[in-house]
Motif scaffolding. Structure first.
Motif, PDB file in Angstrom:
ATOM      1  N   GLN A  94      55.496  77.839  18.874  1.00  0.00           N
ATOM      2  CA  GLN A  94      55.651  78.764  19.993  1.00  0.00           C
ATOM      3  C   GLN A  94      56.458  78.129  21.124  1.00  0.00           C
ATOM      4  OE1 GLN A  94      54.601  82.077  20.322  1.00  0.00           O
ATOM      5  NE2 GLN A  94      55.836  81.972  22.173  1.00  0.00           N
ATOM      6  N   GLN A  95      56.177  76.859  21.409  1.00  0.00           N
ATOM      7  CA  GLN A  95      56.876  76.188  22.505  1.00  0.00           C
ATOM      8  C   GLN A  95      58.318  75.850  22.166  1.00  0.00           C
ATOM      9  OE1 GLN A  95      54.746  72.585  23.224  1.00  0.00           O
ATOM     10  NE2 GLN A  95      55.106  71.747  21.176  1.00  0.00           N
ATOM     11  N   ALA A  96      58.693  76.015  20.895  1.00  0.00           N
ATOM     12  CA  ALA A  96      60.067  75.698  20.487  1.00  0.00           C
ATOM     13  C   ALA A  96      60.841  76.962  20.131  1.00  0.00           C
ATOM     14  CB  ALA A  96      60.050  74.747  19.293  1.00  0.00           C
ATOM     15  N   ARG A  97      60.351  78.123  20.551  1.00  0.00           N
ATOM     16  CA  ARG A  97      61.008  79.381  20.172  1.00  0.00           C
ATOM     17  C   ARG A  97      62.382  79.530  20.800  1.00  0.00           C
ATOM     18  NH1 ARG A  97      57.875  83.635  18.274  1.00  0.00           N
ATOM     19  NH2 ARG A  97      59.867  84.706  18.092  1.00  0.00           N
ATOM     20  N   ASN A 112      64.788  71.576   9.224  1.00  0.00           N
ATOM     21  CA  ASN A 112      65.885  72.220   9.949  1.00  0.00           C
ATOM     22  C   ASN A 112      65.287  73.364  10.753  1.00  0.00           C
ATOM     23  OD1 ASN A 112      67.704  70.607   8.502  1.00  0.00           O
ATOM     24  ND2 ASN A 112      67.791  72.088   6.852  1.00  0.00           N
ATOM     25  N   LEU A 113      65.430  73.331  12.059  1.00  0.00           N
ATOM     26  CA  LEU A 113      65.089  74.470  12.904  1.00  0.00           C
ATOM     27  C   LEU A 113      66.394  75.160  13.266  1.00  0.00           C
ATOM     28  CD1 LEU A 113      62.346  73.003  15.287  1.00  0.00           C
ATOM     29  CD2 LEU A 113      62.071  74.218  13.117  1.00  0.00           C
ATOM     30  N   ILE A 114      66.529  76.420  12.890  1.00  0.00           N
ATOM     31  CA  ILE A 114      67.808  77.132  12.977  1.00  0.00           C
ATOM     32  C   ILE A 114      67.743  78.164  14.092  1.00  0.00           C
ATOM     33  CG2 ILE A 114      69.470  78.533  11.689  1.00  0.00           C
ATOM     34  CD1 ILE A 114      68.089  77.278   9.123  1.00  0.00           C
ATOM     35  N   TYR A 115      68.623  78.005  15.059  1.00  0.00           N
ATOM     36  CA  TYR A 115      68.655  78.877  16.234  1.00  0.00           C
ATOM     37  C   TYR A 115      69.940  79.702  16.240  1.00  0.00           C
ATOM     38  CZ  TYR A 115      64.890  75.995  18.201  1.00  0.00           C
ATOM     39  OH  TYR A 115      63.710  75.337  18.417  1.00  0.00           O
ATOM     40  N   LYS A 116      69.822  80.905  16.778  1.00  0.00           N
ATOM     41  CA  LYS A 116      71.013  81.749  17.015  1.00  0.00           C
ATOM     42  C   LYS A 116      71.048  82.070  18.506  1.00  0.00           C
ATOM     43  CE  LYS A 116      74.590  84.362  16.292  1.00  0.00           C
ATOM     44  NZ  LYS A 116      74.515  85.653  15.606  1.00  0.00           N
ATOM     45  N   GLY A 117      72.057  81.549  19.193  1.00  0.00           N
ATOM     46  CA  GLY A 117      72.141  81.759  20.629  1.00  0.00           C
ATOM     47  C   GLY A 117      70.957  81.186  21.381  1.00  0.00           C
ATOM     48  N   GLU A 121      63.176  63.080  22.115  1.00  0.00           N
ATOM     49  CA  GLU A 121      62.252  63.998  22.782  1.00  0.00           C
ATOM     50  C   GLU A 121      62.672  65.455  22.610  1.00  0.00           C
ATOM     51  OE1 GLU A 121      63.690  61.391  24.135  1.00  0.00           O
ATOM     52  OE2 GLU A 121      61.998  60.002  24.354  1.00  0.00           O
ATOM     53  N   ALA A 122      63.963  65.681  22.452  1.00  0.00           N
ATOM     54  CA  ALA A 122      64.467  67.055  22.379  1.00  0.00           C
ATOM     55  C   ALA A 122      64.163  67.716  21.045  1.00  0.00           C
ATOM     56  CB  ALA A 122      65.971  67.076  22.645  1.00  0.00           C
ATOM     57  N   ILE A 123      63.890  66.933  20.010  1.00  0.00           N
ATOM     58  CA  ILE A 123      63.650  67.520  18.683  1.00  0.00           C
ATOM     59  C   ILE A 123      62.232  67.221  18.202  1.00  0.00           C
ATOM     60  CG2 ILE A 123      66.074  67.517  17.989  1.00  0.00           C
ATOM     61  CD1 ILE A 123      65.523  64.975  16.415  1.00  0.00           C
TER      62      ILE A 123
END
Length: 313
Positions: A295-298, A163-168, A263-265
């Motif tokens: 780094q490229q997925a920050r 799980n990669l968890i993003y906020k905004g 490709e997006a994940i």
């Protein structure tokens, strides 16, 4: 399909036309086989396959000539349904040959399982007629949460989930786990279940915030959004999806589940592979020293959201 419609497949009737001493009777059920369509549709084992299939038609209404029968079946189908129909015929033929040539028992459920596995691999949507739901518009919630999930699995039953968890749109946390699971669909389901459990137990979601979960497994997204588990065979997978459905209901309009291009994940899939191979777990903030590729997925850019496909919603 070409061989079937050209009458060159070696079913009993076709062989009998060329070699008189070969019985025209069906070699599976011993019934009088006066028409080629029997082997693929009228034989009891074949009937059982179509009864359990997602391709909907009534066997007893089929013409007795194979070309007319196929035309009758596919005339109102969409492309994905025709692909599923053709692949089911192929798996049915292979299982029939195992029964006739190698004297093995014919297993309709084996045919259906092979078709379901293929559907999951192909991300093919098979929804009959009016049951198909119109795609809903996707809306990016700028101040909400976005969670990318993926799973990796091999035939030793080893699997990894991420799980990669993003906020905004900014990566704030990661959750990586190693499991022993029976099939890849179950691994994808566990990845989503872990993500929702993490939301409920560790995130402080504000009243105005929305949670969006992204998965490249179409059948899982469909099962959750449509509350339809026609592809699900494993009892553990069924229980996990039922739990997800209930949790999504409980959160009301605060959470949506979306299908997105593989490709997006990519980063999530790489980390799931790492978990599967290393047999290690991780939970916490992004660790750029341990995984420089993160780094490229920050941050999720506009291009990411453009890859959300027209799937429920």
């Amino acid at each position: 399909m070409w061989r079937l419609l050209s009458h060159v497949l070696p079913v009993s009737q076709n062989v009998h036309r060329r070699i008189d001493r070969v019985s025209p009777r069906c070699q599976r059920c011993e019934q009088e086989n006066k028409f080629e369509v029997h082997a693929f549709f009228y034989c009891p084992g074949s009937r059982a396959v179509w009864f359990g299939s997602n391709v909907g038609f009534r066997v007893e209404e089929l013409p007795l000539e194979i070309n007319e029968a196929v035309r009758h079946i596919v005339q109102n189908m969409e492309e994905d349904d025709i692909r599923c129909f053709a692949y089911t015929l192929w798996e049915l033929w292979k299982e029939r040959n195992e029964a006739v040539i190698n004297k093995k028992r014919f297993h309709p459920h084996k045919v259906l399982q092979q078709v379901r596995n293929w559907l999951m691999d192909q991300n093919v949507q098979i929804v009959q007629g009016s049951q198909k739901r119109a795609p809903q518009a996707y809306q990016y919630h700028r101040h909400g949460w976005q969670i990318l999930i993926d799973a990796s699995w091999d035939n030793t039953k080893a699997s990894g989930t991420t799980n990669l968890i993003y906020k905004g749109g900014n990566l704030v946390a990661m959750q990586i786990a190693r499991h022993d699971l029976n099939d890849p669909f179950l691994a994808e389901t566990i990845a989503m279940q872990e993500a929702i459990n993490h939301i409920l137990n560790h995130m402080q979601i504000q009243p105005h915030e929305h949670v969006q979960i992204f998965s490249d497994c179409f059948n899982l997204v469909q099962a959750v959004n449509e509350e339809d588990m026609q592809f699900v065979q494993s009892w553990r997978t069924q229980l996990s999806i039922q739990s997800i459905i209930q949790q999504v209901r409980d959160m009301g309009d605060k959470i949506t589940v979306h299908h997105i291009a593989r490709e997006a994940i990519g980063p999530a899939h790489e980390l799931a592979n790492w978990a599967r191979r290393s047999q290690q777990n991780y939970q916490g903030p992004p660790n750029l020293i341990r995984w420089p590729s993160i780094q490229q997925a920050r941050r999720l850019h506009t291009g990411f959201f453009q890859q959300v496909e027209e799937a429920p919603p």
